[in-house]
Design a protein around this motif. Structure first.
Motif, mmCIF file in Angstrom:
data_model
loop_
_atom_site.group_PDB
_atom_site.id
_atom_site.type_symbol
_atom_site.label_atom_id
_atom_site.label_comp_id
_atom_site.label_asym_id
_atom_site.label_seq_id
_atom_site.Cartn_x
_atom_site.Cartn_y
_atom_site.Cartn_z
ATOM 1 N N SER A 364 0.860 -1.181 0.000
ATOM 2 C CA SER A 364 0.000 0.000 0.000
ATOM 3 C C SER A 364 0.897 1.233 0.000
ATOM 4 N N VAL A 395 -10.708 6.087 -1.720
ATOM 5 C CA VAL A 395 -9.476 5.455 -1.253
ATOM 6 C C VAL A 395 -9.832 4.601 -0.045
ATOM 7 N N VAL A 397 -8.167 3.339 3.505
ATOM 8 C CA VAL A 397 -7.046 3.738 4.357
ATOM 9 C C VAL A 397 -7.154 3.088 5.729
ATOM 10 N N VAL A 407 -9.477 12.809 7.218
ATOM 11 C CA VAL A 407 -9.008 12.447 5.876
ATOM 12 C C VAL A 407 -10.093 12.892 4.904
ATOM 13 N N THR A 409 -11.430 13.177 1.012
ATOM 14 C CA THR A 409 -11.308 12.681 -0.361
ATOM 15 C C THR A 409 -12.019 13.657 -1.296
ATOM 16 N N TRP A 436 -9.259 -0.966 8.149
ATOM 17 C CA TRP A 436 -9.292 -0.366 6.817
ATOM 18 C C TRP A 436 -10.672 0.221 6.570
ATOM 19 N N VAL A 456 -6.290 13.534 -1.818
ATOM 20 C CA VAL A 456 -6.561 13.136 -0.438
ATOM 21 C C VAL A 456 -5.852 14.127 0.476
ATOM 22 N N GLN A 468 -1.779 4.485 5.971
ATOM 23 C CA GLN A 468 -1.559 3.627 4.803
ATOM 24 C C GLN A 468 -2.799 3.646 3.926
ATOM 25 N N LEU A 469 -2.564 3.791 2.618
ATOM 26 C CA LEU A 469 -3.638 4.028 1.650
ATOM 27 C C LEU A 469 -3.529 2.995 0.531
ATOM 28 N N ASP A 470 -4.667 2.442 0.128
ATOM 29 C CA ASP A 470 -4.663 1.418 -0.920
ATOM 30 C C ASP A 470 -5.933 1.531 -1.759
ATOM 31 N N ALA A 472 -6.923 3.019 -4.585
ATOM 32 C CA ALA A 472 -7.447 4.320 -4.995
ATOM 33 C C ALA A 472 -8.156 4.171 -6.340
#
Length: 745
Positions: A364, A395, A397, A407, A409, A436, A456, A468-470, A472
């Motif tokens: 990520s 996203v 996260v 956060v 978006t 998550w 973001v 941690q970001l995954d 997208a």
């Protein structure tokens, strides 16, 4: 569940409930072991009579075609024998052995379940084959265990541009070539794969560094690619030591064979030197004609070995159906891709090591903020935006260290000249914990917008915070649930979007009276079936005609644990001509036929009865069973040779059929078996194409376990990968339907 395409019976494959599919061949006795991973937990126990090699084989011999490649694998466990292997024993028509294709011997003993496998072409004269299981023991009364056994055609990754042997090296290592400082071989390390991971075999491609320095290998295949399409290369890599710099690379070539572009993805090894899937993706350049995949080690020591397993090149998937972002910018599998920090103190990097933190894949994007301030992250610009349409940025996260107050978006818009048109307001989220979380935000594209990026805005509330970001994604928002009646083809199409992968789903058709009926899918009735994509399209060929229905959908996080429901709008499937009727095969809707009805059946309902005469009584005593379903003859016409051939194809299988007539014709939808069918001409002219048919119908129950046959993702690319010419197909597939469903003769 039985392995798809297995020539072996379920009992022989799973060794449950007995060992009847197996017999001894050399120096052994067999019995039913325990602790297996399939079926009822049984396994095949092969016990040595004396020290030395022992062999067991299948009782049955299975038909094969000379020149065709076949594949066998098994999971095995022993602990004392290093000399274990599996083989295909080729026999001629009289049952005489021609030869044996053996796998490479396993490198080391291991008591846990691990896989052995081999593939090879049936030699000239071969008409049958058996599976051989072999291990060499150090003494008498030593047991070796086997289960999950397969024999059949090669199992390969659907959509893989590389052929089976390049993907798996189960035949030999000829699909690969050494590039720099490397030698090639095949090895069988003891590796435990998931019991249902049928793509993973025993053989691995082993690249050995000849001397100290960089070493690499390259697939010799050059499959064609389409410019501007994004492709994904991946493989399992097993590095020699934890500090190894192992990598995989996707390469593009022009029409002259010159390399024009490459994308490398370096493995960040985990705590052990196991097998780790590494991915590399890239959009094919405008002058790209072909591609290949390479792998290697940087700064290797002499003699170090890199192993590869399940190597594939496919069109890159979308982590959200319709997403405009490239795979690399959505998944972070090879780095940070096109993401940047446009403001603030945050730094970004791919997580390390492999598998430390991910929602999809193995990596990520790690966002680190040294101070309690806000920073803005931005993805690469994505084309395909249309002004006035609604788009969703999302996203996923989770907080890995410190804390984050919010956060946000949002979407940043650009015109065709890359002029910044500003951002949407966005949606601000507070993370309630360290799980998550999916953070979506919708926005309408402004006038002039043709491109967009995901932004973001992360605000740390403590120093040294890590987010941690995954996954997208950015896509046009379409209805979550949509239905449309395909009257000309006799079915209703149901489209479900924004589903959660790995959840379970049930789909019901609801009639006017509230009756719910499960809808059929590829695995049978869709009743808590696993989701493999966020998009599901269902073709309901059993929907009633002329009756308004809607669909009720239930999703589950695990069996019996419901997580949500949704319903579609009401839709009605129509039949234009009331003089016609549908005859459908629920498991093979491609065979469905629309026929003209000459005369509906005159029904009768048989019953089993026994009558007894009682002495001295006037009336008999009659004992009756339950009155049976309807039976009668349906008279129909076909109007052309094409309709006649289509009806023959429908009737050939003898499957249970669904008969559907127009409302008001005095018959309900009915599942039927069709008996002996006469086909008569309607005139004396030889050129007359009309035919009169009489179909003897017997009412049956709806088939429950029958699934809708399909190609399971099979595309023209899979055919091109396996066959050079159309003439090659003629020897393998009897019909176009066999080609579609990959049913080989």
């Amino acid at each position: 569940m039985a392995i798809p395409g297995n020539l072996l019976s379920a009992t022989t494959e799973q060794i449950d409930p007995n060992t009847s599919g197996w017999t001894t061949k050399l120096n052994c006795t067999i019995g039913l072991g325990v602790g297996g991973r399939t079926g009822g937990g049984g396994c095949l126990s092969v016990r040595s009579v004396a020290a030395g090699e022992m062999q067991a084989r299948t009782v049955s011999s299975y038909p094969v075609t000379a020149g065709t490649t076949y594949y066998t694998f098994s999971d095995t466990a022993g602990g004392t024998s290093t000399a274990e292997r599996i083989g295909i024993r080729w026999l001629n028509s009289s049952g005489t052995e021609i030869s044996i294709t053996w796998s490479v011997v396993t490198m080391s003993a291991w008591a846990g379940w691990h896989r052995v496998s081999v593939a090879g072409a049936a030699p000239a004269g071969a008409t049958q084959a058996q599976v051989l299981l072999s291990s060499t023991e150090t003494g008498a009364n030593v047991s070796h265990f086997w289960e999950n056994v397969y024999l059949g055609l090669p199992i390969r990754t659907t959509g893989n541009l590389l052929p089976f042997n390049t993907e798996s090296t189960e035949v030999d290592a000829s699909g690969w070539a050494a590039v720099v400082n490397a030698s090639l071989s095949r090895q069988v390390p003891a590796i435990s794969w998931a019991v249902d991971n049928y793509l993973a075999g025993g053989h691995t491609l082993a690249m050995t560094a000849v001397a100290a320095g960089n070493a690499s290998v390259l697939a010799v295949d050059r499959p064609a690619v389409t410019p501007s399409v994004e492709y994904l290369a991946y493989a399992y890599l097993q590095p020699p030591v934890l500090t190894s710099q192992a990598w995989i690379e996707l390469r593009y070539y022009d029409a002259s064979g010159n390399q024009i572009a490459a994308q490398r993805s370096t493995l960040a090894p985990a705590a052990t030197t196991g097998m780790y899937r590494q991915r590399a993706s890239m959009v094919a350049p405008s002058n790209a004609a072909t591609c290949s995949v390479a792998a290697g080690l940087d700064s290797a020591s002499a003699g170090q070995v890199l192993r590869l397993e399940t190597v594939a090149v496919t069109v890159a998937p979308k982590l959200q159906a319709g997403s405009l972002l490239p795979y690399a910018d959505s998944s972070f599998e090879q780095g940070i891709a096109g993401w940047t920090v446009t403001s603030g103190v945050a730094t970004i990097a791919r997580t390390t090591p492999w598998g430390l933190a991910f929602f999809d894949g193995a990596y990520s994007l790690s966002v680190s903020s040294a101070t309690a301030t806000a920073s803005t992250l931005r993805s690469v610009k994505a084309a395909g935006i249309t002004a006035g349409l609604n788009y969703r940025a999302q996203v996923i996260v989770h907080s890995a260290a410190g804390s984050w107050s919010s956060v946000r978006t949002r979407v940043r818009w650009f015109d065709a000249s890359n002029v910044d048109l500003g951002s949407s307001t966005g949606t601000s989220w507070v993370l309630p914990g360290s799980s998550w979380y999916a953070l979506p935000s919708d926005a309408v594209a402004p006038a002039g917008a043709t491109q967009a990026a995901v932004e973001v805005v992360v605000t740390a509330s403590a120093t040294s915070s890590v987010l941690q970001l995954d996954q997208a994604t950015l896509w046009q928002v379409l209805p979550q649930t949509a239905v449309v009646a395909r009257d000309s083809d006799g079915y209703i199409e149901l489209t479900l979007r924004e589903l959660l992968v790995d959840n379970l789903i049930s789909v019901y058709r609801v009639g006017p009276d509230g009756t719910q009926t499960l809808v059929r899918g590829t695995g049978g009735l869709i009743d808590q079936q696993a989701l493999t994509s966020d998009l599901l399209i269902v073709e309901d060929h059993e929907a009633p005609i002329g009756v308004p229905v809607y669909y009720h959908i239930e999703t589950y996080t695990s069996p019996g644990v419901m997580s949500g429901t949704r319903s579609s709008s009401t839709v009605t499937l129509n039949l234009t001509d009331i003089n016609t009727a549908w005859l459908k095969d629920p498991g093979n809707p491609q065979r469905n036929c629309l026929v003209v009805v000459q005369q509906a059946p005159d029904w009768k309902r048989p019953i089993e009865q026994a009558s007894f005469v009682v002495r001295g009584r006037r009336n008999k005593v009659v004992l009756s069973g339950v009155r049976q379903g309807l039976e009668g003859d349906l008279a129909i016409w076909t109007r052309s040779d094409a309709e006649r051939k289509a009806l023959h194809l429908l009737l050939d299988s003898g499957n249970t059929l669904l008969w559907q007539a127009a409302p008001g014709m005095g018959v309900d939808d009915m599942y039927v078996a069709v008996g002996e069918v006469p086909e008569a001409r309607v005139g004396r002219l030889a050129q007359e194409q009309w035919r009169a048919w009489t179909l003897p119908l017997t009412e049956e129950d709806m088939p429950i376990t029958t699934g809708v046959n399909g190609s399971a993702g099979r595309t023209c690319q899979d055919v091109l990968t396996e066959f050079d010419t159309c003439a090659d197909l003629l020897a393998v597939y009897a019909t176009c339907e066999d080609l579609l469903l990959d049913r080989r003769g």
